[in-house]
Design a protein around this motif. Sequence first.
Motif, PDB file in Angstrom:
ATOM      1  N   GLN A  60      10.451  -6.457  -8.441  1.00 62.78           N
ATOM      2  CA  GLN A  60      11.625  -7.288  -8.141  1.00 62.78           C
ATOM      3  C   GLN A  60      11.357  -8.749  -8.497  1.00 62.78           C
ATOM      4  O   GLN A  60      12.195  -9.420  -9.110  1.00 62.78           O
ATOM      5  N   LEU A  61      10.181  -9.260  -8.127  1.00 61.31           N
ATOM      6  CA  LEU A  61       9.862 -10.658  -8.391  1.00 61.31           C
ATOM      7  C   LEU A  61       9.480 -10.897  -9.845  1.00 61.31           C
ATOM      8  O   LEU A  61       9.668 -12.005 -10.366  1.00 61.31           O
ATOM      9  N   MET A  62       8.945  -9.886 -10.512  1.00 60.93           N
ATOM     10  CA  MET A  62       8.743 -10.007 -11.956  1.00 60.93           C
ATOM     11  C   MET A  62      10.084 -10.228 -12.659  1.00 60.93           C
ATOM     12  O   MET A  62      10.202 -11.033 -13.578  1.00 60.93           O
ATOM     13  N   LEU A  63      11.118  -9.524 -12.196  1.00 59.93           N
ATOM     14  CA  LEU A  63      12.448  -9.685 -12.777  1.00 59.93           C
ATOM     15  C   LEU A  63      13.034 -11.057 -12.458  1.00 59.93           C
ATOM     16  O   LEU A  63      13.764 -11.635 -13.271  1.00 59.93           O
ATOM     17  N   VAL A  64      12.729 -11.592 -11.285  1.00 57.57           N
ATOM     18  CA  VAL A  64      13.149 -12.959 -10.947  1.00 57.57           C
ATOM     19  C   VAL A  64      12.557 -13.946 -11.956  1.00 57.57           C
ATOM     20  O   VAL A  64      13.264 -14.812 -12.505  1.00 57.57           O
ATOM     21  N   LEU A  65      11.271 -13.808 -12.221  1.00 56.43           N
ATOM     22  CA  LEU A  65      10.600 -14.674 -13.188  1.00 56.43           C
ATOM     23  C   LEU A  65      11.139 -14.437 -14.598  1.00 56.43           C
ATOM     24  O   LEU A  65      11.362 -15.386 -15.360  1.00 56.43           O
ATOM     25  N   ALA A  66      11.388 -13.186 -14.945  1.00 58.94           N
ATOM     26  CA  ALA A  66      11.921 -12.864 -16.272  1.00 58.94           C
ATOM     27  C   ALA A  66      13.282 -13.514 -16.491  1.00 58.94           C
ATOM     28  O   ALA A  66      13.577 -14.030 -17.579  1.00 58.94           O
ATOM     29  N   ARG A  67      14.121 -13.495 -15.462  1.00 58.51           N
ATOM     30  CA  ARG A  67      15.448 -14.103 -15.598  1.00 58.51           C
ATOM     31  C   ARG A  67      15.342 -15.611 -15.830  1.00 58.51           C
ATOM     32  O   ARG A  67      16.106 -16.189 -16.610  1.00 58.51           O
ATOM     33  N   ALA A  68      14.407 -16.249 -15.159  1.00 63.78           N
ATOM     34  CA  ALA A  68      14.210 -17.687 -15.370  1.00 63.78           C
ATOM     35  C   ALA A  68      13.734 -17.963 -16.797  1.00 63.78           C
ATOM     36  O   ALA A  68      14.186 -18.920 -17.439  1.00 63.78           O
ATOM     37  N   LEU A  69      12.851 -17.125 -17.307  1.00 64.04           N
ATOM     38  CA  LEU A  69      12.354 -17.289 -18.678  1.00 64.04           C
ATOM     39  C   LEU A  69      13.474 -17.100 -19.693  1.00 64.04           C
ATOM     40  O   LEU A  69      13.566 -17.835 -20.678  1.00 64.04           O
ATOM     41  N   VAL A  70      14.322 -16.125 -19.458  1.00 65.26           N
ATOM     42  CA  VAL A  70      15.455 -15.910 -20.353  1.00 65.26           C
ATOM     43  C   VAL A  70      16.377 -17.134 -20.343  1.00 65.26           C
ATOM     44  O   VAL A  70      16.923 -17.536 -21.379  1.00 65.26           O
ATOM     45  N   SER A  78       8.331 -28.289 -16.694  1.00 65.50           N
ATOM     46  CA  SER A  78       8.911 -28.843 -15.466  1.00 65.50           C
ATOM     47  C   SER A  78      10.375 -28.428 -15.316  1.00 65.50           C
ATOM     48  O   SER A  78      10.836 -28.126 -14.213  1.00 65.50           O
ATOM     49  N   GLU A  79      11.118 -28.397 -16.432  1.00 66.14           N
ATOM     50  CA  GLU A  79      12.512 -27.952 -16.382  1.00 66.14           C
ATOM     51  C   GLU A  79      12.593 -26.465 -16.075  1.00 66.14           C
ATOM     52  O   GLU A  79      13.453 -26.013 -15.305  1.00 66.14           O
ATOM     53  N   LEU A  80      11.706 -25.704 -16.692  1.00 65.39           N
ATOM     54  CA  LEU A  80      11.675 -24.251 -16.457  1.00 65.39           C
ATOM     55  C   LEU A  80      11.396 -23.949 -14.993  1.00 65.39           C
ATOM     56  O   LEU A  80      11.995 -23.035 -14.405  1.00 65.39           O
ATOM     57  N   MET A  81      10.506 -24.720 -14.370  1.00 65.32           N
ATOM     58  CA  MET A  81      10.191 -24.475 -12.967  1.00 65.32           C
ATOM     59  C   MET A  81      11.399 -24.754 -12.075  1.00 65.32           C
ATOM     60  O   MET A  81      11.585 -24.106 -11.049  1.00 65.32           O
ATOM     61  N   GLY A  82      12.217 -25.706 -12.481  1.00 65.67           N
ATOM     62  CA  GLY A  82      13.452 -25.947 -11.739  1.00 65.67           C
ATOM     63  C   GLY A  82      14.371 -24.736 -11.789  1.00 65.67           C
ATOM     64  O   GLY A  82      14.989 -24.361 -10.780  1.00 65.67           O
ATOM     65  N   LEU A  83      14.449 -24.103 -12.960  1.00 65.00           N
ATOM     66  CA  LEU A  83      15.246 -22.880 -13.094  1.00 65.00           C
ATOM     67  C   LEU A  83      14.652 -21.757 -12.259  1.00 65.00           C
ATOM     68  O   LEU A  83      15.382 -21.000 -11.598  1.00 65.00           O
ATOM     69  N   LEU A  84      13.326 -21.644 -12.277  1.00 64.92           N
ATOM     70  CA  LEU A  84      12.670 -20.597 -11.500  1.00 64.92           C
ATOM     71  C   LEU A  84      12.897 -20.813 -10.007  1.00 64.92           C
ATOM     72  O   LEU A  84      13.125 -19.843  -9.262  1.00 64.92           O
ATOM     73  N   ALA A  85      12.859 -22.061  -9.574  1.00 66.17           N
ATOM     74  CA  ALA A  85      13.125 -22.357  -8.163  1.00 66.17           C
ATOM     75  C   ALA A  85      14.507 -21.851  -7.775  1.00 66.17           C
ATOM     76  O   ALA A  85      14.701 -21.257  -6.701  1.00 66.17           O
ATOM     77  N   GLY A  86      15.487 -22.071  -8.651  1.00 64.01           N
ATOM     78  CA  GLY A  86      16.835 -21.586  -8.376  1.00 64.01           C
ATOM     79  C   GLY A  86      16.904 -20.073  -8.295  1.00 64.01           C
ATOM     80  O   GLY A  86      17.621 -19.513  -7.447  1.00 64.01           O
ATOM     81  N   GLU A  87      16.151 -19.382  -9.155  1.00 64.14           N
ATOM     82  CA  GLU A  87      16.128 -17.922  -9.133  1.00 64.14           C
ATOM     83  C   GLU A  87      15.468 -17.400  -7.857  1.00 64.14           C
ATOM     84  O   GLU A  87      15.867 -16.364  -7.320  1.00 64.14           O
ATOM     85  N   PHE A  88      14.468 -18.121  -7.370  1.00 65.74           N
ATOM     86  CA  PHE A  88      13.826 -17.723  -6.114  1.00 65.74           C
ATOM     87  C   PHE A  88      14.801 -17.834  -4.944  1.00 65.74           C
ATOM     88  O   PHE A  88      14.814 -16.991  -4.047  1.00 65.74           O
ATOM     89  N   VAL A  89      15.612 -18.875  -4.946  1.00 62.94           N
ATOM     90  CA  VAL A  89      16.601 -19.039  -3.880  1.00 62.94           C
ATOM     91  C   VAL A  89      17.616 -17.902  -3.934  1.00 62.94           C
ATOM     92  O   VAL A  89      17.995 -17.324  -2.901  1.00 62.94           O
ATOM     93  N   LYS A  90      18.069 -17.544  -5.131  1.00 63.73           N
ATOM     94  CA  LYS A  90      19.005 -16.424  -5.282  1.00 63.73           C
ATOM     95  C   LYS A  90      18.366 -15.120  -4.795  1.00 63.73           C
ATOM     96  O   LYS A  90      19.038 -14.271  -4.210  1.00 63.73           O
ATOM     97  N   GLY A 100       5.958 -10.326   0.634  1.00 62.15           N
ATOM     98  CA  GLY A 100       4.991 -10.911   1.540  1.00 62.15           C
ATOM     99  C   GLY A 100       5.492 -12.196   2.160  1.00 62.15           C
ATOM    100  O   GLY A 100       6.451 -12.829   1.672  1.00 62.15           O
ATOM    101  N   ALA A 101       4.824 -12.608   3.212  1.00 65.68           N
ATOM    102  CA  ALA A 101       5.239 -13.806   3.938  1.00 65.68           C
ATOM    103  C   ALA A 101       5.124 -15.064   3.085  1.00 65.68           C
ATOM    104  O   ALA A 101       5.921 -16.001   3.236  1.00 65.68           O
ATOM    105  N   THR A 102       4.154 -15.084   2.164  1.00 67.22           N
ATOM    106  CA  THR A 102       3.957 -16.277   1.351  1.00 67.22           C
ATOM    107  C   THR A 102       5.115 -16.484   0.383  1.00 67.22           C
ATOM    108  O   THR A 102       5.692 -17.570   0.306  1.00 67.22           O
ATOM    109  N   SER A 103       5.466 -15.443  -0.370  1.00 68.06           N
ATOM    110  CA  SER A 103       6.574 -15.559  -1.331  1.00 68.06           C
ATOM    111  C   SER A 103       7.882 -15.881  -0.611  1.00 68.06           C
ATOM    112  O   SER A 103       8.649 -16.761  -1.035  1.00 68.06           O
ATOM    113  N   LYS A 104       8.123 -15.184   0.479  1.00 66.48           N
ATOM    114  CA  LYS A 104       9.364 -15.400   1.214  1.00 66.48           C
ATOM    115  C   LYS A 104       9.390 -16.800   1.832  1.00 66.48           C
ATOM    116  O   LYS A 104      10.417 -17.500   1.781  1.00 66.48           O
ATOM    117  N   GLY A 105       8.268 -17.208   2.388  1.00 67.01           N
ATOM    118  CA  GLY A 105       8.204 -18.528   3.003  1.00 67.01           C
ATOM    119  C   GLY A 105       8.410 -19.644   1.996  1.00 67.01           C
ATOM    120  O   GLY A 105       9.114 -20.621   2.264  1.00 67.01           O
TER     121      GLY A 105
END
Length: 321
Positions: A60-70, A78-90, A100-105
């Motif tokens: 599931q989280l690999m797909l989150v990262l994949a969507r940010a890369l796409v 730095s811009e890409l990480m901003g997109l990834l941050a948004g995907e993590f929130v979604k 795990g508690a770390t990823s969710k936290g």
Amino acid sequence: MESELSDLEKKLRGYLFGSACGDALGRPVEHLTLERIKAKYGEKGLLELLPDSPWTDDTQLMLVLARALVLGAEREPSELMGLLAGEFVKWLDEPDLGAGATSKGAALRLKEGVHWQDSGIESKTCGSLMRVGIVGFIYRNDPDKLLEVASLSGKITHSHPTSDAASIAGAYAVKLALDGMEPLDMFCPLLKVTGGISEEFTNALKVAYELAFGDMSDEEALREIGQGWYAEETFALAYFCMLRYPDDYKKALQIAVNITGDSDSVGCVAGGVLGARLGIGSVPPAWVEALEGKAELEAMVGPLLEKYFEVSDHISEVRGS
């Protein structure tokens, strides 16, 4: 171009389905001791993927990262990480598949407005490692950016140096696999790109390599390496299985998941790297068919291939200028 695309597509499918099948194969036995696994599934443990097998948060989280890369792999990190941050929130609105508690936290901190540079938690669990292989695919032809994005994308959730080293190794191993390098020959390159980051990761990698060519049985050696809850152990366990069975995806994965520990994550990492090297033909067709959610993986193939060539063409233009 057609032959390159065909070969590359097979390897991308090998990575996507190889990692997801390893994840799904390990899911039923995660948290079980090896003794309990044998009692439930027989002396050799769980050997086949059952019909309609779901994956875990690893895929599931690999797909989150994949969507940010796409969305923006061609952008500055730095811009890409901003997109990834948004995907993590979604992602917080997606079904909880055992994150795990770390990823969710860390994702919750991002949702609260914490900047991605500060959202990571100093944990050395394997949540950043198991999702990072797709970075090795997208930046296969740009090793410097690969290493930078692998590190930054991991630190968004896991800021511990050991998790950082494991994330870098996880992405770089996929790049080496795509290049056709055998697991045996990956040892020195992996030591080089992770050198000086985490002594415990370096030691775990060396132990896995030494045990793979020693006299211990698979079961004994895997027990010696650890249980895989921490990133250095997760990668070391997966690497051991790759070293022992470099040309046999199915056997390597059967060994990888039948452990006392984080079976799905070890299976996910080993399956992704071997799948990337050997291609989709190495993944048992019955496993692919049994995988629940395979349409979601299939839908990512085209966009990821397109982004791969976009990034590679950009690299060629920069180097040619």
